[in-house]
Design a protein around this motif. Structure first.
Motif, PDB file in Angstrom:
ATOM      1  N   GLN A 164      -4.087   6.451  -0.781  1.00 55.97           N
ATOM      2  CA  GLN A 164      -3.445   5.175  -0.488  1.00 55.97           C
ATOM      3  C   GLN A 164      -3.947   4.144  -1.491  1.00 55.97           C
ATOM      4  O   GLN A 164      -5.158   3.931  -1.606  1.00 55.97           O
ATOM      5  CB  GLN A 164      -3.768   4.719   0.926  1.00 55.97           C
ATOM      6  CG  GLN A 164      -3.119   5.568   1.993  1.00 55.97           C
ATOM      7  CD  GLN A 164      -3.393   5.019   3.371  1.00 55.97           C
ATOM      8  OE1 GLN A 164      -3.288   3.828   3.616  1.00 55.97           O
ATOM      9  NE2 GLN A 164      -3.767   5.914   4.279  1.00 55.97           N
ATOM     10  N   VAL A 165      -3.012   3.517  -2.202  1.00 54.44           N
ATOM     11  CA  VAL A 165      -3.364   2.535  -3.221  1.00 54.44           C
ATOM     12  C   VAL A 165      -2.648   1.219  -2.929  1.00 54.44           C
ATOM     13  O   VAL A 165      -1.446   1.201  -2.685  1.00 54.44           O
ATOM     14  CB  VAL A 165      -2.981   3.027  -4.630  1.00 54.44           C
ATOM     15  CG1 VAL A 165      -3.257   1.966  -5.687  1.00 54.44           C
ATOM     16  CG2 VAL A 165      -3.714   4.313  -4.969  1.00 54.44           C
ATOM     17  N   LYS A 166      -3.407   0.118  -2.962  1.00 53.73           N
ATOM     18  CA  LYS A 166      -2.838  -1.226  -2.826  1.00 53.73           C
ATOM     19  C   LYS A 166      -2.458  -1.679  -4.225  1.00 53.73           C
ATOM     20  O   LYS A 166      -3.312  -1.824  -5.099  1.00 53.73           O
ATOM     21  CB  LYS A 166      -3.878  -2.174  -2.218  1.00 53.73           C
ATOM     22  CG  LYS A 166      -3.573  -3.660  -2.351  1.00 53.73           C
ATOM     23  CD  LYS A 166      -2.476  -4.097  -1.414  1.00 53.73           C
ATOM     24  CE  LYS A 166      -2.328  -5.607  -1.352  1.00 53.73           C
ATOM     25  NZ  LYS A 166      -1.544  -6.190  -2.417  1.00 53.73           N
TER      26      LYS A 166
ATOM     27  N   TRP B 114      -7.120   1.991  -1.016  1.00 59.45           N
ATOM     28  CA  TRP B 114      -7.048   1.358   0.292  1.00 59.45           C
ATOM     29  C   TRP B 114      -7.904   2.105   1.310  1.00 59.45           C
ATOM     30  O   TRP B 114      -8.539   1.494   2.163  1.00 59.45           O
ATOM     31  CB  TRP B 114      -5.598   1.309   0.753  1.00 59.45           C
ATOM     32  CG  TRP B 114      -5.378   0.419   1.926  1.00 59.45           C
ATOM     33  CD1 TRP B 114      -5.124   0.821   3.212  1.00 59.45           C
ATOM     34  CD2 TRP B 114      -5.379  -1.008   1.940  1.00 59.45           C
ATOM     35  NE1 TRP B 114      -4.967  -0.276   4.019  1.00 59.45           N
ATOM     36  CE2 TRP B 114      -5.123  -1.412   3.252  1.00 59.45           C
ATOM     37  CE3 TRP B 114      -5.584  -1.980   0.965  1.00 59.45           C
ATOM     38  CZ2 TRP B 114      -5.051  -2.757   3.624  1.00 59.45           C
ATOM     39  CZ3 TRP B 114      -5.504  -3.307   1.335  1.00 59.45           C
ATOM     40  CH2 TRP B 114      -5.254  -3.679   2.641  1.00 59.45           C
ATOM     41  N   GLU B 115      -7.872   3.425   1.229  1.00 64.86           N
ATOM     42  CA  GLU B 115      -8.635   4.266   2.155  1.00 64.86           C
ATOM     43  C   GLU B 115      -9.203   5.431   1.364  1.00 64.86           C
ATOM     44  O   GLU B 115      -8.481   6.060   0.592  1.00 64.86           O
ATOM     45  CB  GLU B 115      -7.710   4.769   3.260  1.00 64.86           C
ATOM     46  CG  GLU B 115      -8.392   5.561   4.340  1.00 64.86           C
ATOM     47  CD  GLU B 115      -7.424   5.940   5.457  1.00 64.86           C
ATOM     48  OE1 GLU B 115      -6.997   7.116   5.474  1.00 64.86           O
ATOM     49  OE2 GLU B 115      -7.084   5.066   6.271  1.00 64.86           O
TER      50      GLU B 115
ATOM     51  N   VAL C 239       0.869  -1.185   0.000  1.00 57.19           N
ATOM     52  CA  VAL C 239       0.000   0.000   0.000  1.00 57.19           C
ATOM     53  C   VAL C 239       0.897   1.224   0.000  1.00 57.19           C
ATOM     54  O   VAL C 239       1.773   1.365   0.861  1.00 57.19           O
ATOM     55  CB  VAL C 239      -0.940   0.011   1.223  1.00 57.19           C
ATOM     56  CG1 VAL C 239      -1.799   1.270   1.226  1.00 57.19           C
ATOM     57  CG2 VAL C 239      -1.812  -1.239   1.240  1.00 57.19           C
TER      58      VAL C 239
ATOM     59  N   GLN D  74     -12.880   3.883  -1.107  1.00 59.51           N
ATOM     60  CA  GLN D  74     -12.204   2.657  -0.703  1.00 59.51           C
ATOM     61  C   GLN D  74     -12.687   1.486  -1.556  1.00 59.51           C
ATOM     62  O   GLN D  74     -13.883   1.338  -1.811  1.00 59.51           O
ATOM     63  CB  GLN D  74     -12.495   2.379   0.769  1.00 59.51           C
ATOM     64  CG  GLN D  74     -11.761   1.195   1.332  1.00 59.51           C
ATOM     65  CD  GLN D  74     -12.051   1.029   2.804  1.00 59.51           C
ATOM     66  OE1 GLN D  74     -13.197   1.113   3.234  1.00 59.51           O
ATOM     67  NE2 GLN D  74     -11.009   0.799   3.590  1.00 59.51           N
ATOM     68  N   GLY D  75     -11.749   0.672  -2.028  1.00 60.84           N
ATOM     69  CA  GLY D  75     -12.067  -0.503  -2.826  1.00 60.84           C
ATOM     70  C   GLY D  75     -12.230  -0.248  -4.308  1.00 60.84           C
ATOM     71  O   GLY D  75     -12.350  -1.187  -5.093  1.00 60.84           O
TER      72      GLY D  75
END
Length: 112
Positions: A108-110, A97-98, A49, A62-63
């Protein structure tokens, strides 16, 4: 036969990079583990992340699947496929991510 976990990729820099900067390697997107000069070999994170730059006009939930715009050097929800209006194809970056508010300049990126 097991070789590696695959969390990092050894990469010979094609340009100077800063630690935390997105690195595009053909069809893959990673994040530089260190600052380096052109032709240096560094580790590039291929999973995790990361806090990446985003456009301040859109809230990212998110997602949500997001993409990397290599021209703007920002995350976007636009899945540009190389249309005539913008011939640079975007890379899939990962998922948010958030949630990041529209006013936020990072998200925030996964990846991976």
């Amino acid at each position: 036969m097991f070789k590696r976990k695959g969390e990092n990729l050894d990469y010979t820099c094609t340009a100077d990079v800063e630690r935390g900067e997105v690195v595009v390697i053909n069809d893959a997107l990673g994040v530089a583990a260190s600052t380096a000069k052109k032709n240096d070999v560094i580790a590039v994170y291929m999973t995790g992340v990361f806090l990446l730059p985003k456009d301040t006009s859109t809230e990212l939930q998110q997602g949500k699947k997001v993409y990397w715009d290599p021209a703007a050097k920002k995350v976007t929800v636009d899945a540009n496929d190389g249309a005539e209006s913008n011939p640079t194809a975007y890379l899939e970056a990962g998922i948010v991510w958030e949630t990041a508010l529209a006013s936020a300049d990072k998200v925030q990126v996964k990846i991976g």
